[in-house]
Write a protein that holds these residues in place. Structure first.
Motif, PDB file in Angstrom:
ATOM      1  N   GLY A  11       0.964  -1.082  -0.134  1.00  0.00           N
ATOM      2  CA  GLY A  11      -0.110   0.159  -0.147  1.00  0.00           C
ATOM      3  C   GLY A  11       0.671   1.232   0.047  1.00  0.00           C
ATOM      4  O   GLY A  11       0.571   2.221   0.624  1.00  0.00           O
ATOM      5  N   GLY A  14      -0.309   4.679  -0.486  1.00  0.00           N
ATOM      6  CA  GLY A  14      -1.418   5.316   0.243  1.00  0.00           C
ATOM      7  C   GLY A  14      -0.782   6.219   1.185  1.00  0.00           C
ATOM      8  O   GLY A  14       0.147   6.556   1.309  1.00  0.00           O
ATOM      9  N   GLN A  15      -1.827   6.575   1.755  1.00  0.00           N
ATOM     10  CA  GLN A  15      -1.657   7.656   3.091  1.00  0.00           C
ATOM     11  C   GLN A  15      -0.987   7.215   4.044  1.00  0.00           C
ATOM     12  O   GLN A  15      -0.173   8.076   4.710  1.00  0.00           O
ATOM     13  CB  GLN A  15      -2.995   8.576   3.235  1.00  0.00           C
ATOM     14  CG  GLN A  15      -4.162   7.756   3.769  1.00  0.00           C
ATOM     15  CD  GLN A  15      -4.995   8.912   4.422  1.00  0.00           C
ATOM     16  OE1 GLN A  15      -4.491   9.887   4.806  1.00  0.00           O
ATOM     17  NE2 GLN A  15      -5.958   8.344   5.164  1.00  0.00           N
ATOM     18  N   ILE A  16      -1.117   6.256   4.516  1.00  0.00           N
ATOM     19  CA  ILE A  16      -0.245   5.813   5.837  1.00  0.00           C
ATOM     20  C   ILE A  16       1.181   5.360   5.412  1.00  0.00           C
ATOM     21  O   ILE A  16       2.100   5.947   6.111  1.00  0.00           O
ATOM     22  CB  ILE A  16      -0.751   4.348   6.399  1.00  0.00           C
ATOM     23  CG1 ILE A  16      -2.234   4.617   7.200  1.00  0.00           C
ATOM     24  CG2 ILE A  16       0.086   3.866   7.374  1.00  0.00           C
ATOM     25  CD1 ILE A  16      -2.728   3.198   7.854  1.00  0.00           C
ATOM     26  N   ASP A  42       2.534  -1.819  -4.546  1.00  0.00           N
ATOM     27  CA  ASP A  42       1.266  -1.180  -4.654  1.00  0.00           C
ATOM     28  C   ASP A  42       0.833  -1.757  -5.910  1.00  0.00           C
ATOM     29  O   ASP A  42       1.335  -2.467  -6.522  1.00  0.00           O
ATOM     30  CB  ASP A  42       1.045   0.301  -4.591  1.00  0.00           C
ATOM     31  CG  ASP A  42      -0.221   0.787  -3.876  1.00  0.00           C
ATOM     32  OD1 ASP A  42      -1.142   0.293  -4.506  1.00  0.00           O
ATOM     33  OD2 ASP A  42      -0.177   1.449  -3.057  1.00  0.00           O
ATOM     34  N   MET A  46      -1.177   2.222  -9.402  1.00  0.00           N
ATOM     35  CA  MET A  46      -0.622   3.052  -8.576  1.00  0.00           C
ATOM     36  C   MET A  46       0.929   3.267  -8.796  1.00  0.00           C
ATOM     37  O   MET A  46       1.364   3.816  -7.872  1.00  0.00           O
ATOM     38  CB  MET A  46      -0.994   2.632  -7.017  1.00  0.00           C
ATOM     39  CG  MET A  46      -2.198   2.688  -6.765  1.00  0.00           C
ATOM     40  SD  MET A  46      -3.214   4.295  -7.141  1.00  0.00           S
ATOM     41  CE  MET A  46      -2.725   5.133  -5.524  1.00  0.00           C
ATOM     42  N   VAL A  87       0.428  -3.003   4.723  1.00  0.00           N
ATOM     43  CA  VAL A  87      -0.484  -1.760   5.119  1.00  0.00           C
ATOM     44  C   VAL A  87      -1.670  -1.843   4.077  1.00  0.00           C
ATOM     45  O   VAL A  87      -3.043  -1.563   4.323  1.00  0.00           O
ATOM     46  CB  VAL A  87       0.114  -0.383   4.847  1.00  0.00           C
ATOM     47  CG1 VAL A  87      -0.669   0.844   5.037  1.00  0.00           C
ATOM     48  CG2 VAL A  87       1.343  -0.511   5.960  1.00  0.00           C
ATOM     49  N   GLY A  88      -1.304  -2.151   2.764  1.00  0.00           N
ATOM     50  CA  GLY A  88      -2.505  -2.125   1.506  1.00  0.00           C
ATOM     51  C   GLY A  88      -3.451  -2.956   2.002  1.00  0.00           C
ATOM     52  O   GLY A  88      -3.096  -4.111   2.485  1.00  0.00           O
ATOM     53  N   GLN A 112      -0.452 -12.972  -0.394  1.00  0.00           N
ATOM     54  CA  GLN A 112       0.763 -12.155   0.196  1.00  0.00           C
ATOM     55  C   GLN A 112       1.607 -13.069   1.153  1.00  0.00           C
ATOM     56  O   GLN A 112       2.630 -13.239   1.285  1.00  0.00           O
ATOM     57  CB  GLN A 112       0.297 -10.557   0.751  1.00  0.00           C
ATOM     58  CG  GLN A 112      -0.152  -9.657  -0.312  1.00  0.00           C
ATOM     59  CD  GLN A 112      -0.102  -8.490   0.176  1.00  0.00           C
ATOM     60  OE1 GLN A 112       0.015  -7.970   1.226  1.00  0.00           O
ATOM     61  NE2 GLN A 112      -0.493  -7.335  -0.631  1.00  0.00           N
ATOM     62  N   VAL A 129      -1.270  -4.025   9.027  1.00  0.00           N
ATOM     63  CA  VAL A 129      -1.944  -2.972   9.370  1.00  0.00           C
ATOM     64  C   VAL A 129      -3.359  -2.842   8.671  1.00  0.00           C
ATOM     65  O   VAL A 129      -4.353  -2.231   9.216  1.00  0.00           O
ATOM     66  CB  VAL A 129      -0.918  -1.646   8.954  1.00  0.00           C
ATOM     67  CG1 VAL A 129      -1.645  -0.313   9.421  1.00  0.00           C
ATOM     68  CG2 VAL A 129       0.323  -1.725   9.831  1.00  0.00           C
ATOM     69  N   ASN A 131      -6.848  -3.155   7.265  1.00  0.00           N
ATOM     70  CA  ASN A 131      -7.813  -3.905   8.027  1.00  0.00           C
ATOM     71  C   ASN A 131      -8.836  -4.655   6.880  1.00  0.00           C
ATOM     72  O   ASN A 131      -8.657  -4.642   5.921  1.00  0.00           O
ATOM     73  CB  ASN A 131      -8.811  -2.470   8.253  1.00  0.00           C
ATOM     74  CG  ASN A 131      -8.427  -2.190   9.629  1.00  0.00           C
ATOM     75  OD1 ASN A 131      -8.160  -2.769  10.422  1.00  0.00           O
ATOM     76  ND2 ASN A 131      -8.495  -0.734   9.655  1.00  0.00           N
ATOM     77  N   HIS A 187      -8.535  -5.079  16.624  1.00  0.00           N
ATOM     78  CA  HIS A 187      -8.419  -3.883  16.289  1.00  0.00           C
ATOM     79  C   HIS A 187      -9.744  -3.299  15.525  1.00  0.00           C
ATOM     80  O   HIS A 187     -10.082  -3.640  14.336  1.00  0.00           O
ATOM     81  CB  HIS A 187      -7.383  -3.468  15.179  1.00  0.00           C
ATOM     82  CG  HIS A 187      -7.177  -2.202  14.741  1.00  0.00           C
ATOM     83  ND1 HIS A 187      -7.249  -1.030  15.555  1.00  0.00           N
ATOM     84  CD2 HIS A 187      -7.553  -1.596  13.482  1.00  0.00           C
ATOM     85  CE1 HIS A 187      -7.522   0.018  14.684  1.00  0.00           C
ATOM     86  NE2 HIS A 187      -7.595  -0.413  13.299  1.00  0.00           N
TER      87      HIS A 187
END
Ligand code: NAI
Length: 326
Positions: A11, A14-16, A42, A46, A87-88, A112, A129, A131, A187
């Protein structure tokens, strides 16, 4: 000089990731004398944006950044990595049900997990990370049978840090002094932030606060809904604090927590009544890459009821994706 450590971030456009990769490259993760090579993954569409992130990484002239790899192929991204930040993930689309969200992500994390199984270092430390983080981490772990389950964890540290700050403000202490705080479970808003054992400067915070109604009616729900509150205020989800928490969790994991309790979602060993394998936030100490649960904490009736709620949610998530793992 130390040889570089290979760190994958998925990811990565992305923003994180935008708040994460610069801090990794600056030395915030592994310290000022550890060079790093970033493996940035990514989606195909992207790659252009990812190229822009790499331009900015170059323009920071980080002395510790020993190389970069950009790819849309998990097997390239995870080749020989020491550390992975997964993260992605697939965000919830309009009209998408929870079941569909779980399914779409199960597909990503199966692929993955298999790639990690094939090409990552056997000692790799992989933090999920994206979700639903706990269940995605569970899927990646199950898809990587040749890697130890200990290679995987899910991020519950943002919740831990949120809880620590709120507790410190309530008790009038410095957040850096808060110890023995726990966030249990998933989480998600069902998580259980538990300050029954928390202390600061030798003082028990539960005694100092002495307000069980605040715990139940303010503290627990506010921590649980903090992510939504940030979206409401900022018009975008928490990215900088999520990246910061990812750094905190992995730094403590690989460098060590120096005796401090931290919360990590790790595959259960069956303790605290949590079925084996479920990725569940628990209190741990870490040293030399080894994570040790804090054992035998008393669980009273209220704590048990909170543990049951978050465990039931994780069991449901596990059941919803079980057919995809077969
Ligand atoms: P974002 O939408 O800005 O970035 C996600 C990136 O992942 C995008 O660039 C997208 O193209 C990429 N991506 C999607 N599928 C991919 C795949 N199969 N392989 C590689 N890359 C892929 O989202 P943001 O804000 O960076 O958040 C990322 C995830 O982190 C979300 O799932 C979010 O819910 C989660 N999150 C988790 C937190 C936690 O405490 N565990 C806290 C905050 C966010």
């Amino acid at each position: 000089a130390k040889s570089p450590v290979r760190i994958a971030v998925t990811g990565a456009a992305g923003q994180i990731a935008y708040a994460l990769v610069f801090r990794i490259a600056s030395g915030a993760l592994l310290g000022p004398d550890q060079p790093v090579i970033l493996h940035l993954l990514d989606l195909p569409q992207m790659q252009g944006a990812l190229g822009g992130v790499m331009m900015e990484l170059e323009d920071c002239a980080f002395p510790l950044l020993a190389g970069m790899v950009a790819t849309d192929d998990p097997k390239v991204a995870f080749k020989d990595i020491d550390i992975g930040f997964l993260v992605g993930a697939r965000p919830r689309g309009k009209g998408m049900e929870r079941k569909d969200l779980l399914g779409a992500n199960a597909e990503i994390f199966t692929v993955q997990g298999r790639a990690l199984n094939e090409v990552a270092k056997r000692s790799a430390r992989v933090l999920v990370v994206g979700n639903p983080a706990n269940t995605n981490a569970y899927i990646a772990m199950k898809s990587a049978p040749d890697l130890s389950p200990d290679c995987f964890s899910a991020m519950i540290r943002l919740d831990h840090n949120r809880a620590a700050s709120m507790l410190a403000a309530k008790a009038g202490v410095n957040v850096g002094d808060v110890g023995k705080l726990i966030v249990w479970g998933n989480h998600s808003p069902t998580m259980y932030p538990d300050y029954r054992f928390a202390e600061a400067g030798g003082r028990k915070l539960a005694e100092a606060i002495n307000d069980e109604a605040w715990n139940r009616d303010v503290f627990i729900p506010t921590v649980g809904k903090r992510g939504a509150a940030v979206i409401e205020a900022r018009g975008a989800s928490s990215a900088a604090s999520a990246a910061n928490a990812a750094i905190d969790q992995v730094r403590d994991w690989v460098v060590g927590s120096d005796g401090r309790w931290v919360s990590m979602a790790i595959p259960s060993d069956g303790s605290y009544g949590i079925p084996e394998g479920i990725m569940f936030g628990v209190p741990v100490t870490t040293q030399g890459g080894v994570v040790t649960r804090v054992p035998n904490l008393a669980i009273d009736a209220f704590a048990q009821s909170r543990l049951d709620i978050t465990l039931n949610e994780l069991k449901e998530e596990r059941e919803a994706i079980a057919h995809l793992l077969a």
